[in-house]
Design a protein around this motif. Structure first.
Motif, short mmCIF file in Angstrom:
data_model
loop_
_atom_site.label_atom_id
_atom_site.label_comp_id
_atom_site.label_asym_id
_atom_site.label_seq_id
_atom_site.Cartn_x
_atom_site.Cartn_y
_atom_site.Cartn_z
N ARG A 182 74.48 21.05 82.80
CA ARG A 182 75.65 21.23 81.95
C ARG A 182 75.45 22.38 80.97
N GLU A 183 76.54 23.06 80.65
CA GLU A 183 76.48 24.15 79.69
C GLU A 183 76.05 23.64 78.31
N ASP B 209 71.10 14.55 80.91
CA ASP B 209 71.57 15.93 80.83
C ASP B 209 72.45 16.10 79.59
N LEU B 210 71.95 15.58 78.46
CA LEU B 210 72.69 15.63 77.20
C LEU B 210 71.78 16.10 76.07
N TRP B 211 72.38 16.69 75.01
CA TRP B 211 71.68 17.19 73.86
C TRP B 211 72.08 16.42 72.61
N ALA B 212 71.14 16.27 71.67
CA ALA B 212 71.41 15.65 70.38
C ALA B 212 70.69 16.44 69.30
N SER C 225 67.84 27.36 61.89
CA SER C 225 66.83 26.37 61.52
C SER C 225 67.04 25.05 62.25
N ASN C 226 68.13 24.95 63.01
CA ASN C 226 68.44 23.66 63.63
C ASN C 226 67.59 23.40 64.87
N ILE C 227 67.55 22.14 65.25
CA ILE C 227 66.74 21.68 66.37
C ILE C 227 67.58 20.78 67.26
N TRP C 228 67.49 21.01 68.55
CA TRP C 228 68.23 20.20 69.51
C TRP C 228 67.25 19.53 70.48
N GLU C 229 67.54 18.26 70.78
CA GLU C 229 66.72 17.47 71.71
C GLU C 229 67.48 17.31 73.02
N TYR C 230 66.78 17.54 74.14
CA TYR C 230 67.40 17.44 75.46
C TYR C 230 66.85 16.24 76.22
#
Length: 338
Positions: A231-232, A285-288, A275-280
């Motif tokens: 997913r994009e 197949d999703l980000w938070a 400065s942000n952080i994304w968890e995959y």
């Protein structure tokens, strides 16, 4: 009557205040999932665009650019003892924009830019005798801003910039000291992308192409040799709501790392520093989004994961270069007093 009216007035003032506080809390949904704390500063000079790899729970960091010079020094970091030691200097040309990974107890470093030329030399580091050995040159064109990762005993280098943006990929066998070209990543050419490895599959995302910060994510399976588009990593403006908050994932020069089966994308830039952080989550197949880094916002940092923690160090903000290091626990609630 006056007493009753006063009581009613106080009642409505209380309700109004309670409503105001409630609305303020709802509008201020601060992300507190994930905690940071500062470790002992990197012993080398502040720098950006360095490389890192991990061997036996020890991180190795070196090369980069300090604003005046390309660098060739290397250091190791013990997160348990929280200390740094200098190791053998990298014998190749001083450089930034290189790639690095580790395979079977040895580190590998290649490509990059020495201030005049793109590079394609490739080196192996043995921590047992603290020595570097030159290996077979990278098979692709000399380049910088590429990505590199190791999966299942082999190393991979691809994408980057050689005067043009690239999307080709090559695999390295340490057993035979040979390179072979494999199927290129799908989608656009790119430089300064990010990647991480989860369960023997590599994930490559974003980067820059023709002035655009790419919003794609690709999974590479070495058992088949094929790339699969996921997913994009942006809001697709369709009827789905899962990506409504995907407004700040795409970037260049971000740090990718994996912890306990999850991928993380940290720092970088989209014209301005992030400065942000994304968890995959590769299963969904999703980000938070997680708690942003506590240190100064930066790009061109390096990161690594050891055990259940991630670490980020070096990097720059405009012309200011960093030597601090921060540890990250993605599963701990944020503690501002930590």
């Amino acid at each position: 009557m006056m007493k009753t009216g006063r009581s009613i007035l106080l009642y409505f003032l209380f309700i109004g205040l309670a409503t105001f506080v409630s609305c303020s809390d709802d509008d201020d949904d601060e992300i507190t999932d994930g905690d940071w704390w500062e470790m002992s500063d990197f012993d080398g000079v502040p720098r950006s665009d360095a490389v890192s790899f991990v061997i036996d729970d020890i991180a190795y960091i070196g090369l980069g650019y300090d604003g005046d010079d390309r660098l060739s020094d290397f250091w190791k970091y013990d997160p348990v003892g929280n200390y740094w030691l200098k190791v053998a200097t990298f014998p190749g040309a001083a450089r930034n924009g290189a790639v690095a990974f580790s395979i079977n107890g040895k580190g590998y470093v290649g490509t990059g830019y020495n201030g005049d030329d793109e590079l394609n030399d490739f080196w192996e580091y043995n921590p047992e005798n603290d020595e570097w050995t030159q290996k077979a040159d990278f098979m692709g064109t000399p380049r910088y801003g590429a990505i590199g990762f190791a999966v299942d005993g082999q190393g991979y280098i691809g994408t980057g910039y050689d005067g043009n943006y690239l999307k080709d990929f090559f695999v390295y066998s340490p057993e035979t000291d040979t390179w072979e070209q494999i199927i290129s990543i799908g989608g656009s050419k790119r430089r300064d992308a990010s990647c991480f490895v989860i369960d023997d599959k590599a994930y490559v995302m974003s980067g820059l192409d023709n002035g655009v910060y790419l919003d794609d994510l690709w999974e590479f399976d070495p058992s088949s040799g094929y790339w699969t588009e996921k997913r994009e990593i942006s809001d697709s403006d369709d009827d789905n709501s899962y990506d409504d908050e995907y407004l700040s994932i795409a970037r260049m020069n971000g740090v990718g790392l994996s912890i306990n089966g999850m991928g993380y994308l940290l720092t970088g830039s989209t014209g301005s520093m992030l400065s942000n952080i994304w968890e995959y989550d590769p299963q969904l197949d999703l980000w938070a989004e997680k708690t942003s880094i506590e240190g100064t916002t930066r790009t061109e940092a390096v990161g690594f994961a050891i055990g259940s923690y991630g670490y980020i160090t070096t990097g720059r903000s405009s012309s200011y270069y960093f030597d601090d290091i921060w540890a990250f626990d993605p599963n701990k609630e944020y503690d501002e007093d930590n």
